[in-house]
Design a protein around this motif. Structure first.
Motif, PDB file in Angstrom:
ATOM      1  N   MET A 101       0.656  -1.237  -0.117  1.00  0.00           N
ATOM      2  CA  MET A 101       0.458  -0.121  -0.183  1.00  0.00           C
ATOM      3  C   MET A 101       0.952   1.302  -0.267  1.00  0.00           C
ATOM      4  SD  MET A 101      -2.538   1.673   3.231  1.00  0.00           S
ATOM      5  CE  MET A 101      -3.010   0.499   3.281  1.00  0.00           C
ATOM      6  N   LYS A 102       0.778   2.205  -0.470  1.00  0.00           N
ATOM      7  CA  LYS A 102       1.359   3.463  -1.045  1.00  0.00           C
ATOM      8  C   LYS A 102       0.285   4.329  -0.166  1.00  0.00           C
ATOM      9  CE  LYS A 102       4.823   5.545  -2.780  1.00  0.00           C
ATOM     10  NZ  LYS A 102       6.344   6.056  -2.102  1.00  0.00           N
ATOM     11  N   ILE A 103       0.730   4.876   1.179  1.00  0.00           N
ATOM     12  CA  ILE A 103       0.263   6.153   1.372  1.00  0.00           C
ATOM     13  C   ILE A 103       1.177   7.490   1.323  1.00  0.00           C
ATOM     14  CG2 ILE A 103      -0.495   7.271   4.011  1.00  0.00           C
ATOM     15  CD1 ILE A 103       0.044   4.036   4.908  1.00  0.00           C
ATOM     16  N   ASN A 104       0.077   8.709   0.699  1.00  0.00           N
ATOM     17  CA  ASN A 104       0.872   9.432   0.662  1.00  0.00           C
ATOM     18  C   ASN A 104      -0.391  10.488   1.468  1.00  0.00           C
ATOM     19  OD1 ASN A 104       2.521   8.760  -1.495  1.00  0.00           O
ATOM     20  ND2 ASN A 104       0.010   9.261  -2.569  1.00  0.00           N
ATOM     21  N   GLY A 105       0.971  11.399   1.404  1.00  0.00           N
ATOM     22  CA  GLY A 105      -0.447  12.984   2.315  1.00  0.00           C
ATOM     23  C   GLY A 105       0.516  14.556   2.064  1.00  0.00           C
ATOM     24  N   ASP A 106      -0.023  15.717   2.416  1.00  0.00           N
ATOM     25  CA  ASP A 106       0.720  16.726   2.151  1.00  0.00           C
ATOM     26  C   ASP A 106       0.483  17.147   2.787  1.00  0.00           C
ATOM     27  OD1 ASP A 106       1.364  16.988  -0.804  1.00  0.00           O
ATOM     28  OD2 ASP A 106      -0.693  16.559  -1.122  1.00  0.00           O
ATOM     29  N   LEU A 107       1.320  17.888   4.411  1.00  0.00           N
ATOM     30  CA  LEU A 107       0.727  19.139   5.152  1.00  0.00           C
ATOM     31  C   LEU A 107       1.609  20.819   4.657  1.00  0.00           C
ATOM     32  CD1 LEU A 107       2.677  17.384   8.061  1.00  0.00           C
ATOM     33  CD2 LEU A 107       0.516  17.806   7.930  1.00  0.00           C
ATOM     34  N   THR A 108       0.985  21.457   5.217  1.00  0.00           N
ATOM     35  CA  THR A 108       1.142  23.098   5.132  1.00  0.00           C
ATOM     36  C   THR A 108       0.817  23.546   5.710  1.00  0.00           C
ATOM     37  OG1 THR A 108       0.092  23.004   2.937  1.00  0.00           O
ATOM     38  CG2 THR A 108       0.687  25.508   3.739  1.00  0.00           C
ATOM     39  N   PHE A 109       2.301  24.328   6.746  1.00  0.00           N
ATOM     40  CA  PHE A 109       2.160  24.995   7.076  1.00  0.00           C
ATOM     41  C   PHE A 109       2.443  26.615   7.099  1.00  0.00           C
ATOM     42  CE2 PHE A 109       4.793  21.426   9.075  1.00  0.00           C
ATOM     43  CZ  PHE A 109       3.968  21.070   9.936  1.00  0.00           C
ATOM     44  N   ILE A 110       1.725  27.544   7.690  1.00  0.00           N
ATOM     45  CA  ILE A 110       1.132  29.194   6.793  1.00  0.00           C
ATOM     46  C   ILE A 110       1.547  30.276   8.373  1.00  0.00           C
ATOM     47  CG2 ILE A 110       0.063  30.946   6.061  1.00  0.00           C
ATOM     48  CD1 ILE A 110      -1.139  28.736   5.148  1.00  0.00           C
ATOM     49  N   SER A 141       5.215   6.850   2.153  1.00  0.00           N
ATOM     50  CA  SER A 141       5.603   5.931   2.896  1.00  0.00           C
ATOM     51  C   SER A 141       4.435   4.329   2.376  1.00  0.00           C
ATOM     52  CB  SER A 141       5.303   6.181   3.855  1.00  0.00           C
ATOM     53  OG  SER A 141       5.863   5.007   5.005  1.00  0.00           O
ATOM     54  N   GLU A 142       5.280   3.324   2.840  1.00  0.00           N
ATOM     55  CA  GLU A 142       4.552   1.968   2.113  1.00  0.00           C
ATOM     56  C   GLU A 142       3.479   1.609   3.215  1.00  0.00           C
ATOM     57  OE1 GLU A 142       4.724   0.507  -0.872  1.00  0.00           O
ATOM     58  OE2 GLU A 142       5.510   2.304  -1.595  1.00  0.00           O
ATOM     59  N   LYS A 143       3.650   1.854   4.547  1.00  0.00           N
ATOM     60  CA  LYS A 143       3.244   1.943   6.115  1.00  0.00           C
ATOM     61  C   LYS A 143       2.811   2.656   6.332  1.00  0.00           C
ATOM     62  CE  LYS A 143       6.623  -2.631   6.558  1.00  0.00           C
ATOM     63  NZ  LYS A 143       7.712  -2.425   7.174  1.00  0.00           N
ATOM     64  N   GLY A 200       2.111   3.001   9.966  1.00  0.00           N
ATOM     65  CA  GLY A 200       2.903   3.174  10.877  1.00  0.00           C
ATOM     66  C   GLY A 200       4.484   4.181  10.404  1.00  0.00           C
ATOM     67  N   THR A 201       4.628   3.967   9.740  1.00  0.00           N
ATOM     68  CA  THR A 201       5.439   4.630   9.383  1.00  0.00           C
ATOM     69  C   THR A 201       5.665   6.539   8.766  1.00  0.00           C
ATOM     70  OG1 THR A 201       7.396   2.838   8.329  1.00  0.00           O
ATOM     71  CG2 THR A 201       7.789   4.869   7.349  1.00  0.00           C
ATOM     72  N   PHE A 202       3.920   6.149   8.101  1.00  0.00           N
ATOM     73  CA  PHE A 202       3.746   7.449   7.512  1.00  0.00           C
ATOM     74  C   PHE A 202       3.226   8.014   8.909  1.00  0.00           C
ATOM     75  CE2 PHE A 202      -0.024  10.197   6.951  1.00  0.00           C
ATOM     76  CZ  PHE A 202       0.049  10.693   5.771  1.00  0.00           C
ATOM     77  N   LEU A 203       2.221   7.540   9.632  1.00  0.00           N
ATOM     78  CA  LEU A 203       1.907   8.775  10.931  1.00  0.00           C
ATOM     79  C   LEU A 203       3.666   9.186  11.515  1.00  0.00           C
ATOM     80  CD1 LEU A 203      -1.414   6.202  11.696  1.00  0.00           C
ATOM     81  CD2 LEU A 203      -1.316   8.789  11.105  1.00  0.00           C
ATOM     82  N   ALA A 204       4.112   7.851  12.147  1.00  0.00           N
ATOM     83  CA  ALA A 204       5.496   8.199  13.162  1.00  0.00           C
ATOM     84  C   ALA A 204       5.809   9.527  12.057  1.00  0.00           C
ATOM     85  CB  ALA A 204       6.452   7.209  12.911  1.00  0.00           C
ATOM     86  N   THR A 205       6.674   9.902  10.980  1.00  0.00           N
ATOM     87  CA  THR A 205       6.512  10.784  10.341  1.00  0.00           C
ATOM     88  C   THR A 205       6.201  12.407  10.591  1.00  0.00           C
ATOM     89  OG1 THR A 205       7.218   9.307   8.278  1.00  0.00           O
ATOM     90  CG2 THR A 205       8.084  11.950   7.983  1.00  0.00           C
ATOM     91  N   VAL A 206       4.296  12.118  10.303  1.00  0.00           N
ATOM     92  CA  VAL A 206       4.659  13.418  10.324  1.00  0.00           C
ATOM     93  C   VAL A 206       3.859  13.460  12.265  1.00  0.00           C
ATOM     94  CG1 VAL A 206       1.617  14.265  10.486  1.00  0.00           C
ATOM     95  CG2 VAL A 206       2.271  12.481   8.364  1.00  0.00           C
ATOM     96  N   ASP A 207       3.594  12.876  12.602  1.00  0.00           N
ATOM     97  CA  ASP A 207       4.064  13.326  14.138  1.00  0.00           C
ATOM     98  C   ASP A 207       5.359  13.862  14.144  1.00  0.00           C
ATOM     99  OD1 ASP A 207       3.036  13.045  17.207  1.00  0.00           O
ATOM    100  OD2 ASP A 207       4.815  11.983  17.563  1.00  0.00           O
ATOM    101  N   ASP A 208       5.921  13.729  13.462  1.00  0.00           N
ATOM    102  CA  ASP A 208       7.777  13.718  13.943  1.00  0.00           C
ATOM    103  C   ASP A 208       8.103  15.072  13.334  1.00  0.00           C
ATOM    104  OD1 ASP A 208       8.340  11.494  15.184  1.00  0.00           O
ATOM    105  OD2 ASP A 208       9.926  10.925  14.081  1.00  0.00           O
ATOM    106  N   LEU A 209       6.916  15.733  11.922  1.00  0.00           N
ATOM    107  CA  LEU A 209       7.344  16.765  11.964  1.00  0.00           C
ATOM    108  C   LEU A 209       6.881  17.484  12.203  1.00  0.00           C
ATOM    109  CD1 LEU A 209       8.132  17.903   9.204  1.00  0.00           C
ATOM    110  CD2 LEU A 209       6.128  17.851   8.276  1.00  0.00           C
ATOM    111  N   ILE A 210       5.414  17.532  12.850  1.00  0.00           N
ATOM    112  CA  ILE A 210       4.534  17.966  13.490  1.00  0.00           C
ATOM    113  C   ILE A 210       5.372  18.654  14.418  1.00  0.00           C
ATOM    114  CG2 ILE A 210       2.503  18.518  15.196  1.00  0.00           C
ATOM    115  CD1 ILE A 210       0.993  17.229  12.434  1.00  0.00           C
ATOM    116  N   ALA A 211       5.499  17.823  16.368  1.00  0.00           N
ATOM    117  CA  ALA A 211       6.374  18.123  16.930  1.00  0.00           C
ATOM    118  C   ALA A 211       7.870  18.528  16.733  1.00  0.00           C
ATOM    119  CB  ALA A 211       7.387  16.441  17.375  1.00  0.00           C
TER     120      ALA A 211
END
Length: 76
Positions: free
Chosen positions: A1-10, A47-49, A51-62
């Motif tokens: 499975m391929k998971i893609n997402g975009d985050l925008t900080f203004i 990300s392919e997983k 869990g990895t996707f969520l961990a990456t997004v969580d780390d970025l936001i933190a």
């Protein structure tokens, strides 16, 4: 499975966005696609997983929250 997402900080100013971008880019290089555009930072997370996707997004936001607080404190 391929998971893609975009985050925008203004941010309020382009200078604030640049400080945050430069601070986070060191850690994000080779992991995330990022683009600084005036007072906006755009991140593309892939990300392919789930869990990895969520961990990456969580780390970025933190990390962004920490840098944002530092930027605000230095303005006082």
């Amino acid at each position: 499975m391929k998971i893609n997402g975009d985050l925008t900080f203004i941010y309020k100013t382009a200078d604030d966005a640049k400080v945050v971008f430069d601070s986070l880019e060191v850690d994000n290089k080779n992991y995330l696609k990022s683009k600084l555009n005036d007072n906006t930072i755009e991140y593309e997370v892939n990300s392919e997983k789930l869990g990895t996707f969520l961990a990456t997004v969580d780390d970025l936001i933190a990390s962004e929250i920490v840098v944002e607080k530092i930027v605000e404190k230095t303005k006082q």
